[in-house]
Design a protein around this motif. Sequence first.
Motif, short mmCIF file in Angstrom:
data_model
loop_
_atom_site.label_atom_id
_atom_site.label_comp_id
_atom_site.label_asym_id
_atom_site.label_seq_id
_atom_site.Cartn_x
_atom_site.Cartn_y
_atom_site.Cartn_z
N ARG A 159 32.84 -10.62 -19.01
CA ARG A 159 33.13 -10.11 -17.67
C ARG A 159 32.00 -9.23 -17.16
NH1 ARG A 159 34.49 -5.29 -16.78
NH2 ARG A 159 35.38 -4.57 -14.81
N THR A 216 27.15 -24.61 -20.76
CA THR A 216 28.60 -24.44 -20.90
C THR A 216 28.94 -23.19 -21.69
OG1 THR A 216 28.54 -25.89 -22.81
CG2 THR A 216 29.24 -26.87 -20.75
N GLU A 217 28.03 -22.78 -22.57
CA GLU A 217 28.26 -21.60 -23.39
C GLU A 217 26.92 -21.21 -24.00
OE1 GLU A 217 30.81 -22.96 -26.51
OE2 GLU A 217 29.24 -24.18 -27.40
N GLY A 273 26.92 -16.21 -28.52
CA GLY A 273 28.28 -15.72 -28.34
C GLY A 273 29.31 -16.84 -28.24
N TYR A 274 28.87 -17.95 -27.70
CA TYR A 274 29.61 -19.20 -27.54
C TYR A 274 31.09 -19.08 -27.14
CZ TYR A 274 30.05 -18.34 -32.62
OH TYR A 274 30.24 -17.78 -33.84
N THR A 275 31.40 -18.16 -26.22
CA THR A 275 32.78 -18.15 -25.73
C THR A 275 32.92 -19.04 -24.51
OG1 THR A 275 32.45 -16.27 -24.27
CG2 THR A 275 33.13 -15.80 -26.53
N GLY A 276 31.82 -19.24 -23.77
CA GLY A 276 31.87 -20.11 -22.60
C GLY A 276 32.67 -19.55 -21.44
N MET A 277 32.88 -18.23 -21.41
CA MET A 277 33.68 -17.63 -20.35
C MET A 277 32.85 -17.19 -19.15
SD MET A 277 36.92 -17.67 -21.12
CE MET A 277 36.54 -19.31 -21.70
N GLY A 298 32.60 -19.54 -15.66
CA GLY A 298 33.82 -19.58 -14.84
C GLY A 298 34.08 -18.25 -14.16
N MET A 299 33.85 -17.16 -14.90
CA MET A 299 34.02 -15.83 -14.31
C MET A 299 33.03 -15.62 -13.17
SD MET A 299 34.55 -13.39 -17.62
CE MET A 299 36.13 -13.28 -18.47
N ALA A 331 31.59 -17.90 -11.28
CA ALA A 331 31.99 -18.71 -10.12
C ALA A 331 33.14 -18.04 -9.36
CB ALA A 331 32.40 -20.11 -10.58
N ARG A 382 39.76 -23.68 -20.78
CA ARG A 382 38.64 -22.73 -20.71
C ARG A 382 38.29 -22.44 -19.26
NH1 ARG A 382 34.13 -23.27 -25.23
NH2 ARG A 382 32.82 -23.67 -23.44
N SER A 400 38.97 -18.60 -17.79
CA SER A 400 37.82 -17.77 -17.39
C SER A 400 37.97 -17.32 -15.95
CB SER A 400 36.50 -18.52 -17.59
OG SER A 400 36.47 -19.72 -16.86
N ARG A 401 38.40 -18.22 -15.07
CA ARG A 401 38.55 -17.83 -13.66
C ARG A 401 39.72 -16.87 -13.49
NH1 ARG A 401 35.43 -21.46 -9.76
NH2 ARG A 401 36.08 -19.86 -8.31
N ALA A 418 38.72 -13.38 -14.45
CA ALA A 418 37.91 -12.71 -13.43
C ALA A 418 38.79 -12.25 -12.28
CB ALA A 418 36.81 -13.65 -12.93
N CYS A 445 38.41 -15.18 -27.12
CA CYS A 445 38.16 -16.61 -27.31
C CYS A 445 38.14 -16.97 -28.78
CB CYS A 445 36.81 -16.98 -26.70
SG CYS A 445 36.77 -16.71 -24.95
N ASN A 446 38.28 -18.25 -29.05
CA ASN A 446 38.15 -18.76 -30.42
C ASN A 446 39.11 -18.07 -31.37
OD1 ASN A 446 35.95 -20.46 -29.71
ND2 ASN A 446 34.69 -18.62 -29.64
N ARG A 490 26.24 -29.09 -33.24
CA ARG A 490 25.75 -28.90 -31.88
C ARG A 490 24.25 -29.16 -31.79
NH1 ARG A 490 26.12 -24.04 -27.44
NH2 ARG A 490 24.45 -24.94 -26.25
N GLN A 545 32.75 -24.69 -32.33
CA GLN A 545 33.37 -23.82 -31.35
C GLN A 545 33.69 -24.57 -30.07
OE1 GLN A 545 34.77 -20.71 -32.18
NE2 GLN A 545 32.72 -20.26 -32.84
#
Lengths: 265, 321
Positions: A102, A124-125, A129-133, A136-137, A139, B99, B103-104, B107, B115-116, B235, B251
């Motif tokens: 955030r 994508t992430e 940290g690879y949370t991928g959040m 989206g936050m 945007a 996801r 995430s949205r 926010a 996560c995870n 990956r 992940q």
Amino acid sequence: MRIIVCVKQVPDPEVVQYRVDSSSKRLVREGVEVVLDPGDGVALEAALQLAEAVGDSTLTVVSMGPERAAEAVRRALAMGVALGASAGVLITDPALAGSDARGTAKALAAAIRMREFDLVFCATESTDGYTGMTPGMLAEMLNIPHLSFVRTLECNGRSVTARRVTERGYQVLEADLPALVTIASGSFEPRYPPLRGLMAAKRMQLETLDVAALGLDPEDVGTAGARERVVELQSAEARAAGQVVPDDGEGAARIADLLARVGAL
Amino acid sequence: MAENAVWVYGESRDGEPTAVTLELVSKAAELGDATVVFLGAGAEAAAEIAGRYGAAHALVDPNPSYDEHLALGAVDALHALVTERAPSLLLFGATYDSRDVASRLAARLDCGVVCNCTDVQREGEGYKMLTPWGGDAVAVCELHCAGVKLVLARAKAFAARESGGECRIERFEAQLGASARAVRIVDAVEEAAQGPSLSDAAVVVAGGRGLGKPESFDKVEELAALLGGAVGATRAVVDAGWRPFGEQIGQTGVTVKPSVYIACGISGAVQHLSGMKGSRTIIAINRDPDAPIFRSADLGVVGDVNTVLADLLAEIRTRRG
């Protein structure tokens, strides 16, 4: 097309084993080799190919990190100099250390809002940290649609059409600009930066922004503002120690023995 | 705040909840009073099934708009629901769709997301979430924000338990603004895969950078075919374009828990380990004796992965006659 690409500098996933500092409970970033996140290279390549396809584009690289993250911004610019990559922005401030997704998205959103844009690219992430959040936050904070896990995209100047990876195949998505896209790992092969690009990027003046310049409250970002807190680290439940043997020519037989024992042969 | 109201954002397909949705519903029932939210076509049928897995209550909005547009409609609906009804916890499966939504929503609520997550524990008035951290550690996390706590949980972290209960289904109609239709899904294409699906296969043979070149995956495929298993990848090799994204274990991508996992030329980055650590038997082949993958392996062979793979294919064929 006015394109923004968000990038991050991460510990080199090829050489380091990530270590976590037991007191700060954060990833150790000091004294480790750092690189432009390989996932960001893929997103950047997607942006560059789009810029090539539509022509007449500008590309701004935005990153948040310590001062040395300037190297990652320059690396990204070097890849895209010939295609209009002309501006680099580094958000750096000790108050931002310890930001969660955030906090990071807030800083990126504040920097991106300061300019006009049509399309924002992210991986994508991140590879560390690879949370991928964050995408989206970001945007949501920019109040624009986001198209995630994209593996191909086209743009006509007003809208973007993309193929999005799903568990079973893909979807075809459409959205009007401005929008944000996240590029699925492996979807594009990043070009090697040309020598001319590396030289030009080295000389470029980067714009640096701190918390005050972004109009953020230092208490709302970084460690102070983090919503996600690690309160304790425990050792992972260890598996019973296995057997590690050198391959003396019998390695395959040992594996076959084990497969037979567990009924997999 | 609703006392210990634990919500699950349900995903379904043709009126059937996804596997991870049922896992989360069972977990929610264990933690408190379980409510599941289903949006889009088939929501009501999915809710009935979720009731048998521990959901006491379901909120359904069968508006087809959710299926025709990405994420934003669900964000609008969930935002309105959690603001009005104040659950204490909202669980999502770590899928592509969830996801985006989580995430949205985070926010919009100005909160965070854990996560995870591999476990959630009730502690006093709050919750503690466990998530893999570094190579050998688990982080105990908290969310410091008022209101609902958002958690993205890994597939297969919890067991789906059919308890045979029934849930009270409540229909609602979310007010969806124009922005809920901002990303249009104009087509959906399924790509047929060969062999068993990666997430359900009893045997997984996975390859990493240590294989040296994309062509070396021929042997990985051969071994998987011999053992009736599926092929997976790290990956790093997906990023390098050697293998398709659908084979990525970790992940992002697929979580696997097969009976046998064979890691070929995989060093064992955290992001990979968390996608396969639950496998029953782990076999690793790697040149580097210090590769972290060996710490998780039941049997590790230190050597040239291509040589060992070739030997292993020959050995299996010999034993089978």
